[in-house]
Design a protein around this motif. Structure first.
Motif, PDB file in Angstrom:
ATOM      1  N   GLY A 158       0.774  -1.230   0.000  1.00  0.00           N
ATOM      2  CA  GLY A 158       0.000   0.000   0.000  1.00  0.00           C
ATOM      3  C   GLY A 158       0.808   1.285   0.000  1.00  0.00           C
ATOM      4  O   GLY A 158       0.253   2.373  -0.041  1.00  0.00           O
ATOM      5  N   ARG A 159       2.122   1.193   0.035  1.00  0.00           N
ATOM      6  CA  ARG A 159       2.984   2.379   0.055  1.00  0.00           C
ATOM      7  C   ARG A 159       3.692   2.534  -1.277  1.00  0.00           C
ATOM      8  O   ARG A 159       4.200   1.570  -1.831  1.00  0.00           O
ATOM      9  CB  ARG A 159       4.004   2.271   1.181  1.00  0.00           C
ATOM     10  CG  ARG A 159       3.321   2.213   2.550  1.00  0.00           C
ATOM     11  CD  ARG A 159       4.305   2.163   3.663  1.00  0.00           C
ATOM     12  NE  ARG A 159       5.047   3.422   3.677  1.00  0.00           N
ATOM     13  CZ  ARG A 159       6.089   3.647   4.448  1.00  0.00           C
ATOM     14  NH1 ARG A 159       6.528   2.720   5.256  1.00  0.00           N
ATOM     15  NH2 ARG A 159       6.712   4.808   4.420  1.00  0.00           N
ATOM     16  N   LEU A 160       3.726   3.772  -1.775  1.00  0.00           N
ATOM     17  CA  LEU A 160       4.381   4.067  -3.049  1.00  0.00           C
ATOM     18  C   LEU A 160       5.823   4.501  -2.828  1.00  0.00           C
ATOM     19  O   LEU A 160       6.121   5.274  -1.907  1.00  0.00           O
ATOM     20  CB  LEU A 160       3.643   5.186  -3.791  1.00  0.00           C
ATOM     21  CG  LEU A 160       2.324   4.811  -4.442  1.00  0.00           C
ATOM     22  CD1 LEU A 160       1.661   6.057  -5.013  1.00  0.00           C
ATOM     23  CD2 LEU A 160       2.534   3.781  -5.528  1.00  0.00           C
ATOM     24  N   SER A 161       6.707   4.031  -3.710  1.00  0.00           N
ATOM     25  CA  SER A 161       8.099   4.475  -3.669  1.00  0.00           C
ATOM     26  C   SER A 161       8.207   5.860  -4.304  1.00  0.00           C
ATOM     27  O   SER A 161       7.257   6.372  -4.893  1.00  0.00           O
ATOM     28  CB  SER A 161       8.982   3.486  -4.433  1.00  0.00           C
ATOM     29  OG  SER A 161       8.685   3.556  -5.818  1.00  0.00           O
ATOM     30  N   HIS A 162       9.377   6.438  -4.220  1.00  0.00           N
ATOM     31  CA  HIS A 162       9.644   7.702  -4.909  1.00  0.00           C
ATOM     32  C   HIS A 162       9.716   7.444  -6.407  1.00  0.00           C
ATOM     33  O   HIS A 162      10.078   6.344  -6.842  1.00  0.00           O
ATOM     34  CB  HIS A 162      10.980   8.297  -4.454  1.00  0.00           C
ATOM     35  CG  HIS A 162      10.987   8.686  -3.008  1.00  0.00           C
ATOM     36  ND1 HIS A 162      10.298   9.769  -2.520  1.00  0.00           N
ATOM     37  CD2 HIS A 162      11.603   8.120  -1.944  1.00  0.00           C
ATOM     38  CE1 HIS A 162      10.484   9.868  -1.225  1.00  0.00           C
ATOM     39  NE2 HIS A 162      11.275   8.868  -0.844  1.00  0.00           N
ATOM     40  N   LEU A 163       9.385   8.445  -7.187  1.00  0.00           N
ATOM     41  CA  LEU A 163       9.514   8.331  -8.641  1.00  0.00           C
ATOM     42  C   LEU A 163      10.986   8.313  -9.025  1.00  0.00           C
ATOM     43  O   LEU A 163      11.792   9.072  -8.480  1.00  0.00           O
ATOM     44  CB  LEU A 163       8.839   9.514  -9.339  1.00  0.00           C
ATOM     45  CG  LEU A 163       7.329   9.460  -9.452  1.00  0.00           C
ATOM     46  CD1 LEU A 163       6.794  10.791  -9.938  1.00  0.00           C
ATOM     47  CD2 LEU A 163       6.905   8.355 -10.391  1.00  0.00           C
ATOM     48  N   VAL A 164      11.336   7.425  -9.950  1.00  0.00           N
ATOM     49  CA  VAL A 164      12.689   7.376 -10.508  1.00  0.00           C
ATOM     50  C   VAL A 164      12.577   7.309 -12.021  1.00  0.00           C
ATOM     51  O   VAL A 164      11.574   6.835 -12.562  1.00  0.00           O
ATOM     52  CB  VAL A 164      13.500   6.162  -9.987  1.00  0.00           C
ATOM     53  CG1 VAL A 164      13.744   6.264  -8.497  1.00  0.00           C
ATOM     54  CG2 VAL A 164      12.810   4.866 -10.317  1.00  0.00           C
ATOM     55  N   GLN A 165      13.612   7.787 -12.688  1.00  0.00           N
ATOM     56  CA  GLN A 165      13.605   7.732 -14.143  1.00  0.00           C
ATOM     57  C   GLN A 165      13.910   6.312 -14.600  1.00  0.00           C
ATOM     58  O   GLN A 165      14.859   5.683 -14.127  1.00  0.00           O
ATOM     59  CB  GLN A 165      14.616   8.695 -14.737  1.00  0.00           C
ATOM     60  CG  GLN A 165      14.548   8.755 -16.244  1.00  0.00           C
ATOM     61  CD  GLN A 165      15.468   9.814 -16.833  1.00  0.00           C
ATOM     62  OE1 GLN A 165      16.224  10.450 -16.128  1.00  0.00           O
ATOM     63  NE2 GLN A 165      15.391   9.980 -18.121  1.00  0.00           N
ATOM     64  N   ALA A 166      13.089   5.789 -15.519  1.00  0.00           N
ATOM     65  CA  ALA A 166      13.307   4.454 -16.089  1.00  0.00           C
ATOM     66  C   ALA A 166      14.292   4.605 -17.244  1.00  0.00           C
ATOM     67  O   ALA A 166      13.943   5.115 -18.297  1.00  0.00           O
ATOM     68  CB  ALA A 166      11.998   3.864 -16.570  1.00  0.00           C
TER      69      ALA A 166
END
Length: 82
Positions: free
Chosen positions: A39-47
């Motif tokens: 239920g927890r989202l990670s930080h956005l990272v560039q793919a």
């Protein structure tokens, strides 16, 4: 998957027009990704590698990427876009 964006683009450069290359670049570059765990989202990272999931074009790009691999290369493929 681990499709190397620049390697894929190099393969296209020798065969297709600049318009196709620019379209492919816009499809692959500057994509952001995150994961959800419990239920927890990670930080956005560039793919920086891989093809976008849930796209009709992505399996074709993966095939195009691996078609010309050297014969002494071991390839393990597990394409799951469910």
């Amino acid at each position: 998957d681990c499709v190397w964006h620049n390697g894929l683009l190099l393969k296209f450069e020798s065969r297709y027009s600049w318009t196709v290359i620019k379209l492919l670049q816009s499809f692959l570059k500057n994509r952001m990704a995150r994961t959800r765990l419990e239920g927890r989202l990670s930080h956005l990272v560039q793919a920086k590698q891989g093809v976008p999931q849930s796209s009709m074009l992505s399996p074709l790009l993966l095939i195009f990427y691996i078609v010309e691999m050297p014969t002494n290369t071991t390839v393990k493929i597990n394409e799951d876009d469910s």
